[in-house]
Design an enzyme around this catalytic site. Structure first.
Site, short mmCIF file in Angstrom:
data_model
loop_
_atom_site.label_atom_id
_atom_site.label_comp_id
_atom_site.label_asym_id
_atom_site.label_seq_id
_atom_site.Cartn_x
_atom_site.Cartn_y
_atom_site.Cartn_z
N ALA A 1 -0.63 10.67 14.17
CA ALA A 1 -1.23 12.12 12.91
C ALA A 1 -1.36 11.23 11.75
O ALA A 1 -2.53 12.00 11.16
CB ALA A 1 0.87 12.50 12.25
N LYS B 1 -3.22 8.20 11.86
CA LYS B 1 -5.04 8.38 12.36
C LYS B 1 -5.49 9.48 12.28
O LYS B 1 -7.13 9.01 11.91
CB LYS B 1 -4.87 7.38 13.58
CG LYS B 1 -4.57 6.08 13.80
CD LYS B 1 -5.13 5.51 12.80
CE LYS B 1 -4.57 3.62 13.04
NZ LYS B 1 -4.97 2.59 11.51
N SER C 1 -7.97 4.28 16.42
CA SER C 1 -7.43 3.85 17.05
C SER C 1 -7.79 4.83 18.41
O SER C 1 -7.84 6.48 17.98
CB SER C 1 -5.64 4.42 16.96
OG SER C 1 -5.40 4.04 18.38
N ILE D 1 -5.15 -4.04 21.31
CA ILE D 1 -5.87 -5.09 21.06
C ILE D 1 -4.27 -6.10 21.06
O ILE D 1 -3.92 -6.12 20.69
CB ILE D 1 -6.68 -4.98 20.03
CG1 ILE D 1 -7.61 -3.83 19.93
CG2 ILE D 1 -7.51 -6.85 19.14
CD1 ILE D 1 -8.62 -3.63 20.28
N HIS E 1 -5.57 -1.82 6.95
CA HIS E 1 -3.65 -2.84 6.91
C HIS E 1 -3.31 -1.07 7.96
O HIS E 1 -3.15 0.05 7.89
CB HIS E 1 -3.00 -2.24 5.71
CG HIS E 1 -3.35 -1.77 4.60
ND1 HIS E 1 -4.61 -0.92 4.05
CD2 HIS E 1 -2.71 -0.45 4.70
CE1 HIS E 1 -3.96 0.69 3.34
NE2 HIS E 1 -3.12 0.64 4.14
N MET F 1 1.00 -1.33 -0.13
CA MET F 1 0.43 0.02 -0.25
C MET F 1 1.35 1.65 0.35
O MET F 1 0.61 2.26 0.03
CB MET F 1 -0.86 -0.06 1.29
CG MET F 1 -1.99 -1.54 1.37
SD MET F 1 -3.23 -0.71 -0.19
CE MET F 1 -4.57 -1.57 -0.39
N TYR G 1 2.30 7.52 13.74
CA TYR G 1 1.39 6.68 13.83
C TYR G 1 -0.03 7.77 13.79
O TYR G 1 -1.21 6.97 13.29
CB TYR G 1 1.24 5.37 14.85
CG TYR G 1 0.05 5.05 14.80
CD1 TYR G 1 -0.15 3.56 14.23
CD2 TYR G 1 -0.18 4.71 15.92
CE1 TYR G 1 -1.26 3.04 14.10
CE2 TYR G 1 -1.17 4.12 16.43
CZ TYR G 1 -2.06 3.06 15.08
OH TYR G 1 -2.65 1.91 15.33
#
Ligand code: NDP
Length: 287
Positions: free
Chosen positions: A179, A181, A164, A212, A114, A87, A177
């Site tokens: 940023a 989301k 998240s 999780i 993903h 991706m 990460y």
């Protein structure tokens, strides 16, 4: 006293009038699941298989995808196939959607799940890493949505965006990460507004997940986080329920996501403190 009472009655009426989830809702539906070679995406594929959906999965690792497809067929999927690739490449993201068109003849649900590899630690100043992560975690979501929209409009289908708590409130140690989301929330919440204005009947469900128990997350954070991770198969099922019921947002688990977020507007600093207190922090220099 009458006004709060009326509020409670209305809230009760609203919740009891909401439709309940039934597995048949996803029977025969044509679904793309990205990042389905492991973790939550893999579990989403298995739940869809048990419900009798047509499934197209994608990730980079072909051998893992082959195993997941075999398992989906054993579990009762109406059909299961995969496309492998990265991706990081927007042409690949669009190619996955074309494959759905060619092999399934349309699309009812696009599950964007993903996530690219990142580090767990203080922001290291690597701007190139932030750019790459934005491409994988955000831009490819936009590219797939754009490519899938004609099919989703036709089927009055659904887009599911797996995000998240780190995409709703500032989290330490996952700056790049987080940023990516937050960007998903901005793009998809704005797009939902435009769908509403244009009477486009495609639902967008933004999934706000807590910690999780996937291998990646446990490896990265289990020693640092003072909390027990929630099970990935239950999480996957809750995502599908929220998607089938066309909810705008899905919080899993509620107590560690939605409830703390209620503080955001009235006590943001308290929320920041509560977020920091989830971590076993390294000692500050000089202490
Ligand atoms: P995993 O790391 O277990 O799975 C990630 C998936 O993405 C794998 O299938 C991986 O397959 C694929 N992937 C990684 N890089 C690429 C790439 N460059 N191109 C295409 N596919 C790629 O993640 P989780 O199951 O833990 O997370 C799933 C979602 O849930 C993510 O969006 C994550 O942000 C979110 N989430 C997870 C939380 C958790 O605690 N686990 C908490 C909050 C949100 P491959 O390596 O074969 O390409």
């Amino acid at each position: 006293i009458l006004i709060p009472l009326l509020g409670l009655v209305l809230a009760f009426w609203f919740y009891s009038a909401r439709e309940n989830f039934k597995p048949e809702m996803l029977q025969g539906k044509r679904v793309i699941v990205t990042g389905a070679s492991t973790g939550i995406g893999e579990q989403i594929a298995y739940h869809l298989a048990r419900m009798g959906s047509h499934i197209l999965i994608t990730a980079r690792t072909e051998a893992k995808l082959q195993k997941v497809v075999r398992r989906c067929l054993e579990l009762g999927a109406a059909s299961a196939r995969y496309v492998s690739g990265t991706m990081e490449d927007m042409a690949f993201a669009q190619h996955v959607v074309s494959e759905a068109q060619a092999s399934l003849g349309g699309l009812d649900m696009l599950i964007l799940n993903h996530v690219g590899a990142s580090y767990f630690g203080f922001f290291d100043g690597d701007v190139e890493h932030v750019r790459k992560l934005l491409e994988i975690n955000f831009l490819s979501y936009v590219a797939m949505t754009t490519a899938a929209l004609p099919m989703l409009k036709e089927s009055e289908g659904s887009i599911v965006v797996v995000s998240s708590m780190a995409g709703k409130v500032g989290f330490p140690f996952t700056v790049p990460y987080s940023a990516t989301k937050f960007a998903l929330d901005g793009f998809f919440s704005s797009l939902r507004q435009e769908f509403s204005i244009q009477n486009i009947n495609v639902s967008i469900t933004l999934c706000i997940l807590g910690f999780i128990d996937t291998d990646r997350a446990v490896r990265a954070a289990a020693e640092v986080l003072r909390e027990v991770p929630a099970p990935r198969d239950e999480c996957a099922l809750e995502i599908l329920k929220g998607a089938a019921l066309r909810r705008r947002e899905l919080y899993y688990r509620y107590s560690s996501t939605r409830l703390p977020l209620l503080l955001r507007d009235c006590a943001a600093e308290l929320l920041d403190y509560l977020v920091r207190s989830r971590y076993r922090l390294p000692a500050a220099p000089g202490t």
